[in-house]
Each structure stands twice: as structure tokens, then as C-alpha cells.
Design an enzyme around this catalytic site. Structure first.
Site, PDB file in Angstrom:
ATOM      1  N   THR A  33    -146.785  39.875  21.566  1.00 60.12           N
ATOM      2  CA  THR A  33    -145.473  39.295  20.786  1.00 60.12           C
ATOM      3  C   THR A  33    -145.539  39.647  19.463  1.00 60.12           C
ATOM      4  OG1 THR A  33    -145.189  37.526  22.210  1.00 60.12           O
ATOM      5  CG2 THR A  33    -144.552  36.967  20.082  1.00 60.12           C
TER       6      THR A  33
ATOM      7  N   GLY B 280    -140.229  31.030  26.645  1.00 59.49           N
ATOM      8  CA  GLY B 280    -141.232  30.503  25.994  1.00 59.49           C
ATOM      9  C   GLY B 280    -140.731  29.806  24.784  1.00 59.49           C
ATOM     10  N   ASP B 281    -141.787  29.895  23.893  1.00 62.49           N
ATOM     11  CA  ASP B 281    -141.982  28.971  22.323  1.00 62.49           C
ATOM     12  C   ASP B 281    -140.899  29.967  21.426  1.00 62.49           C
ATOM     13  OD1 ASP B 281    -143.982  30.730  22.689  1.00 62.49           O
ATOM     14  OD2 ASP B 281    -144.685  30.030  20.648  1.00 62.49           O
TER      15      ASP B 281
HETATM   16  N1  ASP Z   1    -145.643  33.027  22.912  1.00 66.19           N
HETATM   17  C1  ASP Z   1    -144.994  33.964  23.955  1.00 66.19           C
HETATM   18  C2  ASP Z   1    -144.415  33.379  24.971  1.00 66.19           C
HETATM   19  O1  ASP Z   1    -144.860  32.220  25.357  1.00 66.19           O
HETATM   20  C3  ASP Z   1    -146.149  34.966  24.410  1.00 66.19           C
HETATM   21  C4  ASP Z   1    -146.804  35.694  23.359  1.00 66.19           C
HETATM   22  O2  ASP Z   1    -146.744  35.223  22.206  1.00 66.19           O
HETATM   23  O3  ASP Z   1    -147.830  36.378  23.679  1.00 66.19           O
HETATM   24  O4  ASP Z   1    -143.388  33.589  25.576  1.00 66.19           O
END
Ligand code: ASP
Length: 352
Positions: free
Chosen positions: A214, A244-245
């Protein structure tokens, strides 16, 4: 003579100390994902390629800020570059869903007025970060998802691409191995993608890197405005429209001039959502914590629930902080006082 030299050295030393203490006019920091990234999990070529990519993104952000541009423009410039870079799990090079699609999430927040925009599940918009910004600035909403979000992005003139644009062989192989581990069927390759492509994106991903990559940026501009942005393909083999977040304001992305912070996170999104990590870091800073203490305490607390990851934080003085529970995080910083520096491994200082 000796005392003259001593006096000169003292004067230079004091001037240096004064400069070092002076808050920068602008400051910028980025991440390219956190995870199990150890020295022996990257070849020298991969290590060098990631550092070069981080430096390109830092250069894009600092060019905007040094010219007096806004923190939002700097964030968008750097993230758009990383979205186009197949090394990162955002835009081209994003991980695949279990159905063999790329579904992209992004968010941006303007700390000066607490305005925010987010998108989830994009499949045709080349730059999800631009779509998130358009939601913030050109729609009455904060979050748009799926087909409607792509339609909106197209309606405001953002570049649309064939979904095959986002395909990389490396991530496809990551999907195949994740699905095999979970005993799930492997979908056919996306339409428009050749049967097998030479993997020109540094071949084997580092161990366990399938989940991560990310990208995010935080900035303070010369007018004192803080902002944060994040963009991702999410998690490999995600199903059922999982989000996701990253596009959840307050979880993976948050900025507030009132609190004096901008935060972008990376890691297992479910835990970042449950612990409202980005917003909590800002609350800790507003309550008097330093940004480094707030960032580390929050990721340690939040990720005691489970998962792993990291955050980057910018405070109102332009001090960047990095905290993680993983062995590595692609990261970097640059300011009006300091040249661009980057780091990968957790135990490593930022270096030019
Ligand atoms: N936080 C991201 C998600 O959960 C994935 C990541 O940061 O690698 O979609």
C-alpha cells in the site's frame, strides 16, 4: 590563532544547531507498505529498485511543496506516481481479489478544513487517489464505491483504463499461491491479459509481501496545511467486496490541523478499522503526546488485537514519524531543511 579557530567552530556549530531546530517551511513523508521485509528477503536489485522508487515519489512531492504548492497537490503527485509503479500494491501492480480482479481503494483528507474523500472497489480509474480527491472537492459525499465510483471519476474527467492495465504477473502469481494455500479455485486470467507474461517487475515478491505494498503520504505545506492520502489494492485474494482501512476516514487515513497531525497507515486493515488508528494517533497528539510516541503507542495497542503494520505521521511542526510492528516498511521523508532520505528495514535510519 587557536582561539579564533575555536570561536569560528563554535559559531558554525551554534548556527548549525539553530538551523536544525528551526521548523521546516514544508515537510513531506511517504510509505510504500509494511510487512516482513528483511535484508535477506530482498535481492540487491530489488532493494535498489524500491529505494529509487521512493526517491522518485519524494521528488514529486517536494517539487510541489518547494514551489509553494499545497500539501494535497504534493500527496496526489507522489501517490499517483506510486500507483503507476508496478512495485507497489496500488493502481498498476495492485493485488488481485479471489475472483482475479483488481479492486482499488483510496482516501485523502485535508487537515485544514477536515474535508475528506474516499473511494473503494474501483476497477477502471487509473489513479484512485485522484478519484478520492474528486469525491472530496467535486461531490457532496465522502465515500463512493464500486461501479458508481468509477462512473463518477469518469464524469469528472479522470482517466479510465481497461482493467488489464493494472495486471502484473508478479501479483497474479501471488494470487495463485494464496488461493492454493486456502484451497480455493484459481480464476482464469483477466480478459486482455496474455496467457503468460514475462515478469519484468523484479520477479519473486519478498516473502509474505503478497499482502502489503500500500502507498501513502503525509504533508505540511508552506501555508501550514496538513494533509494525508493513502491508496491500495487491499489484500491478496480478498472476497465478497472486502474493503480495508484505507478509505475509512479515521482508520487508515486522517489529517487535522486542529489536532496537529496527518496520518497514513498500512497493514492488516481490519485491525486498523477496529482500533480507529489514524484518528486515535491524532487524539494522542492533541492530548500532548509527541508524534513518535503517539504513533508507536497506537500501533502497538491497535495491533495487540491482531495483525501487523505501520503508520507515517506528520505533525504541525513538520516532524515526520514512522512506527511499525513489522520488520520493515518502505518509507521516506524530505523537507525544506533536509534532503530526501529513504529506508526499508525497521532497524535502519532514513538515509539519502
Ligand atoms: N491496509 C491495507 C488493507 O487492509 C493493506 C495494506 O496496507 O497492505 O486494505
Amino acid at each position: 590563532m587557536k582561539s579564533a579557530i575555536l570561536a569560528f567552530c563554535l559559531a558554525v556549530g551554534l548556527a548549525g544547531a539553530a538551523t536544525a531546530q528551526q521548523a521546516p517551511a514544508w515537510s513531506f513523508a511517504i510509505h510504500g507498505g509494511a510487512g516482513v521485509i528483511e535484508r535477506d528477503s530482498l535481492t540487491p536489485e530489488q532493494d535498489a529498485a524500491y529505494r529509487a522508487a521512493l526517491h522518485r515519489a519524494l521528488e514529486a512531492g517536494s517539487a510541489v511543496l518547494a514551489a509553494g504548492g499545497s500539501s494535497l497537490d504534493a500527496i496526489q503527485a507522489a501517490i499517483a506516481l506510486m500507483e503507476d509503479d508496478p512495485l507497489f500494491n496500488a493502481g498498476r501492480g495492485a493485488v488481485f481479489t479471489a475472483a482475479g480482479r483488481n479492486e482499488l481503494d483510496a482516501a485523502v483528507m485535508d487537515g485544514s478544513d477536515l474535508n475528506a474523500g474516499a473511494v473503494a472497489g474501483l476497477t477502471t480509474t487509473r489513479h484512485p487517489i485522484a478519484a478520492a480527491r474528486a469525491v472530496m472537492e467535486q461531490s457532496p459525499h465522502v465515500m463512493l464505491i464500486g461501479e458508481g465510483a468509477d462512473t463518477f471519476a469518469e464524469s469528472v474527467g479522470l482517466e479510465q483504463v481497461d482493467p488489464a492495465f493494472f495486471f502484473t504477473e508478479r501479483r497474479w502469481r501471488g494470487l495463485e499461491s494464496a488461493l492454493r494455500n486456502q484451497n480455493l479455485p484459481i480464476p482464469s486470467r483477466p480478459a486482455g491479459v496474455p496467457g503468460s507474461m514475462a515478469d519484468n517487475t523484479l520477479t519473486t515478491p519478498p516473502l509474505n509481501e503478497r499482502k502489503f505494498g500500500t502507498v501513502g503520504a503525509v504533508a505540511l505545506d508552506s501555508q501550514g496545511r496538513l494533509a494525508a492520502g493513502t491508496s491500495t489494492g487491499g489484500m491478496t485474494a480478498k472476497r465478497w467486496g472486502r474493503v480495508g482501512d484505507v478509505p475509512v476516514i479515521g482508520a487508515g487515513t486522517y489529517a487535522s490541523n486542529r489536532d496537529g497531525c496527518a496520518v497514513s497507515a498500512t497493514g492488516d486493515g481490519e485491525y486498523f478499522i477496529r482500533a480507529t488508528v489514524a484518528r486515535d494517533i491524532c487524539a494522542r497528539i492533541a492530548a500532548g503526546s509527541t508524534s513518535q510516541t503517539a504513533a508507536q503507542a497506537e500501533v502497538d495497542d491497535a495491533l495487540s488485537l491482531g495483525g501487523s503494520g505501520g503508520v507515517i505521521v506528520m505533525d504541525a511542526e513538520g516532524q515526520p514519524s514512522f512506527a511499525m510492528t513489522t520488520s520493515g516498511m518502505y518509507r521516506g521523508a524530505v523537507s525544506s531543511n533536509q534532503p530526501a532520505r529513504a529506508a526499508i528495514y525497521g532497524d535502519e535510519e532514513l538515509r539519502p
